[in-house]
Design a protein around this motif. Structure first.
Motif, PDB file in Angstrom:
ATOM      1  N   PHE A   1      22.134 -18.516 -12.317  1.00  0.00           N
ATOM      2  CA  PHE A   1      23.551 -18.829 -12.151  1.00  0.00           C
ATOM      3  C   PHE A   1      24.042 -19.516 -13.416  1.00  0.00           C
ATOM      4  N   SER A   2      24.966 -18.876 -14.082  1.00  0.00           N
ATOM      5  CA  SER A   2      25.405 -19.354 -15.388  1.00  0.00           C
ATOM      6  C   SER A   2      26.916 -19.276 -15.510  1.00  0.00           C
ATOM      7  N   ALA A   3      27.470 -20.127 -16.373  1.00  0.00           N
ATOM      8  CA  ALA A   3      28.910 -20.079 -16.640  1.00  0.00           C
ATOM      9  C   ALA A   3      29.268 -18.826 -17.435  1.00  0.00           C
ATOM     10  N   ASP A   4      28.275 -18.245 -18.085  1.00  0.00           N
ATOM     11  CA  ASP A   4      28.491 -17.045 -18.894  1.00  0.00           C
ATOM     12  C   ASP A   4      28.415 -15.801 -18.008  1.00  0.00           C
ATOM     13  N   GLU A   5      29.578 -15.271 -17.612  1.00  0.00           N
ATOM     14  CA  GLU A   5      29.633 -14.120 -16.712  1.00  0.00           C
ATOM     15  C   GLU A   5      29.107 -12.844 -17.367  1.00  0.00           C
ATOM     16  N   SER A   6      29.077 -12.826 -18.715  1.00  0.00           N
ATOM     17  CA  SER A   6      28.626 -11.624 -19.417  1.00  0.00           C
ATOM     18  C   SER A   6      27.101 -11.543 -19.503  1.00  0.00           C
ATOM     19  N   LYS A   7      26.435 -12.612 -19.116  1.00  0.00           N
ATOM     20  CA  LYS A   7      24.978 -12.642 -19.179  1.00  0.00           C
ATOM     21  C   LYS A   7      24.391 -11.626 -18.195  1.00  0.00           C
ATOM     22  N   PRO A   8      23.514 -10.715 -18.657  1.00  0.00           N
ATOM     23  CA  PRO A   8      22.951  -9.700 -17.751  1.00  0.00           C
ATOM     24  C   PRO A   8      22.066 -10.331 -16.681  1.00  0.00           C
ATOM     25  N   LEU A   9      22.058  -9.719 -15.504  1.00  0.00           N
ATOM     26  CA  LEU A   9      21.239 -10.236 -14.408  1.00  0.00           C
ATOM     27  C   LEU A   9      19.763  -9.960 -14.684  1.00  0.00           C
ATOM     28  N   PRO A  10      18.882 -10.890 -14.308  1.00  0.00           N
ATOM     29  CA  PRO A  10      17.441 -10.686 -14.501  1.00  0.00           C
ATOM     30  C   PRO A  10      16.944  -9.486 -13.688  1.00  0.00           C
ATOM     31  N   ILE A  11      15.961  -8.787 -14.228  1.00  0.00           N
ATOM     32  CA  ILE A  11      15.406  -7.602 -13.569  1.00  0.00           C
ATOM     33  C   ILE A  11      13.965  -7.872 -13.141  1.00  0.00           C
ATOM     34  N   ILE A  12      13.675  -7.598 -11.872  1.00  0.00           N
ATOM     35  CA  ILE A  12      12.305  -7.682 -11.358  1.00  0.00           C
ATOM     36  C   ILE A  12      11.751  -6.265 -11.256  1.00  0.00           C
ATOM     37  N   GLY A  13      10.607  -6.038 -11.866  1.00  0.00           N
ATOM     38  CA  GLY A  13       9.944  -4.748 -11.749  1.00  0.00           C
ATOM     39  C   GLY A  13       8.963  -4.772 -10.590  1.00  0.00           C
ATOM     40  N   VAL A  14       8.973  -3.726  -9.767  1.00  0.00           N
ATOM     41  CA  VAL A  14       8.039  -3.617  -8.645  1.00  0.00           C
ATOM     42  C   VAL A  14       7.115  -2.440  -8.907  1.00  0.00           C
ATOM     43  N   ASP A  15       5.834  -2.719  -8.957  1.00  0.00           N
ATOM     44  CA  ASP A  15       4.838  -1.684  -9.221  1.00  0.00           C
ATOM     45  C   ASP A  15       4.420  -1.060  -7.897  1.00  0.00           C
ATOM     46  N   TYR A  16       5.063   0.060  -7.564  1.00  0.00           N
ATOM     47  CA  TYR A  16       4.840   0.706  -6.271  1.00  0.00           C
ATOM     48  C   TYR A  16       4.960   2.212  -6.436  1.00  0.00           C
ATOM     49  N   LEU A  17       3.987   2.953  -5.920  1.00  0.00           N
ATOM     50  CA  LEU A  17       3.946   4.407  -6.089  1.00  0.00           C
ATOM     51  C   LEU A  17       5.118   5.130  -5.443  1.00  0.00           C
ATOM     52  N   GLY A  18       5.737   4.497  -4.403  1.00  0.00           N
ATOM     53  CA  GLY A  18       6.827   5.162  -3.702  1.00  0.00           C
ATOM     54  C   GLY A  18       7.985   5.506  -4.619  1.00  0.00           C
ATOM     55  N   GLY A  19       8.257   4.621  -5.590  1.00  0.00           N
ATOM     56  CA  GLY A  19       9.260   4.912  -6.598  1.00  0.00           C
ATOM     57  C   GLY A  19      10.695   4.891  -6.135  1.00  0.00           C
ATOM     58  N   ILE A  20      10.967   4.432  -4.902  1.00  0.00           N
ATOM     59  CA  ILE A  20      12.351   4.350  -4.434  1.00  0.00           C
ATOM     60  C   ILE A  20      12.547   3.028  -3.717  1.00  0.00           C
ATOM     61  N   ILE A  21      13.765   2.493  -3.786  1.00  0.00           N
ATOM     62  CA  ILE A  21      14.065   1.274  -3.052  1.00  0.00           C
ATOM     63  C   ILE A  21      14.355   1.651  -1.613  1.00  0.00           C
ATOM     64  N   ARG A  22      13.564   1.138  -0.720  1.00  0.00           N
ATOM     65  CA  ARG A  22      13.816   1.408   0.685  1.00  0.00           C
ATOM     66  C   ARG A  22      13.306   0.234   1.508  1.00  0.00           C
ATOM     67  N   SER A  23      13.830   0.113   2.689  1.00  0.00           N
ATOM     68  CA  SER A  23      13.352  -0.906   3.607  1.00  0.00           C
ATOM     69  C   SER A  23      13.136  -0.228   4.946  1.00  0.00           C
ATOM     70  N   GLY A  24      12.684  -1.003   5.917  1.00  0.00           N
ATOM     71  CA  GLY A  24      12.490  -0.416   7.230  1.00  0.00           C
ATOM     72  C   GLY A  24      11.025  -0.263   7.552  1.00  0.00           C
ATOM     73  N   PRO A  25      10.662   0.777   8.322  1.00  0.00           N
ATOM     74  CA  PRO A  25       9.306   0.912   8.831  1.00  0.00           C
ATOM     75  C   PRO A  25       8.260   0.996   7.728  1.00  0.00           C
ATOM     76  N   GLY A  26       7.099   0.480   8.028  1.00  0.00           N
ATOM     77  CA  GLY A  26       5.978   0.646   7.126  1.00  0.00           C
ATOM     78  C   GLY A  26       5.529  -0.629   6.453  1.00  0.00           C
ATOM     79  N   TYR A  27       4.281  -0.603   6.022  1.00  0.00           N
ATOM     80  CA  TYR A  27       3.648  -1.728   5.339  1.00  0.00           C
ATOM     81  C   TYR A  27       4.432  -2.111   4.088  1.00  0.00           C
ATOM     82  N   TYR A  28       4.682  -1.134   3.221  1.00  0.00           N
ATOM     83  CA  TYR A  28       5.403  -1.410   1.979  1.00  0.00           C
ATOM     84  C   TYR A  28       6.886  -1.666   2.232  1.00  0.00           C
TER      85      TYR A  28
END
Length: 351
Positions: A81-108
């Motif tokens: 959270f910064s006063a500088d609105e132009s500052k890019p948001l931090p990126i979290i990399g997830v190492d997962y074979l599925g390769g898509i963002i999804r939620s719901g059923p399943g372990y992953y």
């Protein structure tokens, strides 16, 4: 701290005025990313109010993810959270074979749901890593491992060396990468012990054996410990180590034709499908004939029938914690050591 409490508005609670004061100071840049906030006791004296009021204001700021609180270290302005609105948001990399963002059923799915929900609250972006692509480590705020990574990749090397914050969920990656895990051996042991306490003696095992990673191996080790500790026989015909190279349904059918059991411990949900299929074909009832206990989150996969017991892992909670750690690491940097935490499981036995 160059901020002042303005003239009192008696219609607004003091704690809310304090909260707004801090929000305004953050937006105007008077309080910057990573700044440490004065201790509560000193703030109470500074603004001539009670410590309870200050604590309530801090709790509101924490709920809004504007501050991060660390035992024995203090309270800090959240780095995202910064006063500088132009500052890019931090990126979290997830190492997962599925390769898509999804939620719901399943372990992953449960873990990813926790990661994504926490990232949104903390104004972070989640992206999935390409297992064959050499991602630039400098573009990422941290990495969460849901699988065994390709350790030759630059981004994985950066995490191993501690240059990039990293956390494995039920994965011990090594190096400077932290680990959030369930103690599979202990929880398997406790689960089988609960079957024994319910009067079951001929308890079979169906699932992972002494192969694969440490977390898979320890499920059988927990079963073995509970049985031997209770003085119960480990009959060869009642133990089956699943093979991915043979027809899974045929394996299960042959197992039930030879095993002599009153209960069965199944190591994970994907194997449970073939077990239940074979039981149905052979007209074996999990309610009347063989009690089934599975080590997996059956509720998330809609497999939690009224007659099947299961060991539930706090996967979503672990996903949230992994994301929180990376957010905290951005604020405290080298002051925060790699996270290593063990989470208890929940035993779901339908009566």
């Amino acid at each position: 701290m160059k901020i002042e409490l303005k003239a009192r508005n008696k219609e607004i609670p003091v704690y809310d005025e304090l909260r707004k004061m801090f929000v305004d100071a953050i937006r105007k840049g008077k309080l910057k990313t990573g700044d440490r906030i004065t201790p509560e006791e000193e703030l109470a004296k500074m603004f001539k109010t009670s410590r309870t009021t200050v604590r309530k204001a801090m709790a509101c700021l924490q709920e809004e993810n504007l501050i991060l609180r660390f035992p024995r270290k203090g309270t800090f302005i959240n780095s995202n959270f910064s006063a500088d609105e132009s500052k890019p948001l931090p990126i979290i990399g997830v190492d997962y074979l599925g390769g898509i963002i999804r939620s719901g059923p399943g372990y992953y799915g449960a873990m990813i749901e926790g990661i994504v929900s926490c990232a949104r609250r903390n104004r972070m972006i989640v992206t999935f890593l390409d297992k064959d692509k050499k991602d630039d480590p400098e573009k990422f705020a941290g990495i969460i491992f849901l699988q065994e990574p390709n350790k030759s990749l630059p981004i994985v090397q950066a995490a191993l060396q501690g240059v990039l914050p990293g956390v494995g969920i039920n994965r011990k990656i090594g190096g400077h990468v932290g680990c959030l895990c369930v103690d599979y051996k202990r929880e398997s042991y406790l689960g089988v012990k609960k079957l024994i306490e319910r009067g079951y003696r001929d308890i079979g095992y169906y699932g992972n054996g002494f192969y694969g990673d440490e977390f898979n191996q320890t499920r059988y080790a927990g079963y073995y410990q509970a049985m031997t500790e209770a003085g119960l026989p480990l009959k060869k015909k009642n133990i089956h180590f699943f093979s991915s190279e043979t027809n899974r349904y045929l394996q299960a059918k042959l197992y039930f034709q030879h095993a002599r059991i009153s209960a069965l411990f199944v190591s994970l949900a994907p194997i449970l499908f073939s077990v239940l299929y074979a039981m149905n074909i052979l007209r074996i009832s999990p309610a009347e004939d063989i009690k089934v206990l599975c080590f997996d989150n059956l509720e998330d996969m809609e497999l939690n029938g009224p007659d099947i017991a299961y060991i539930k892992m706090p996967l979503q909670k672990m996903g949230v914690r992994a994301t929180e750690y990376i957010s905290q690491k951005l604020t405290l940097k080298n002051k925060l050591s790699p996270v290593n935490e063990v989470y208890p499981a929940e035993f779901c036995f339908p009566d």
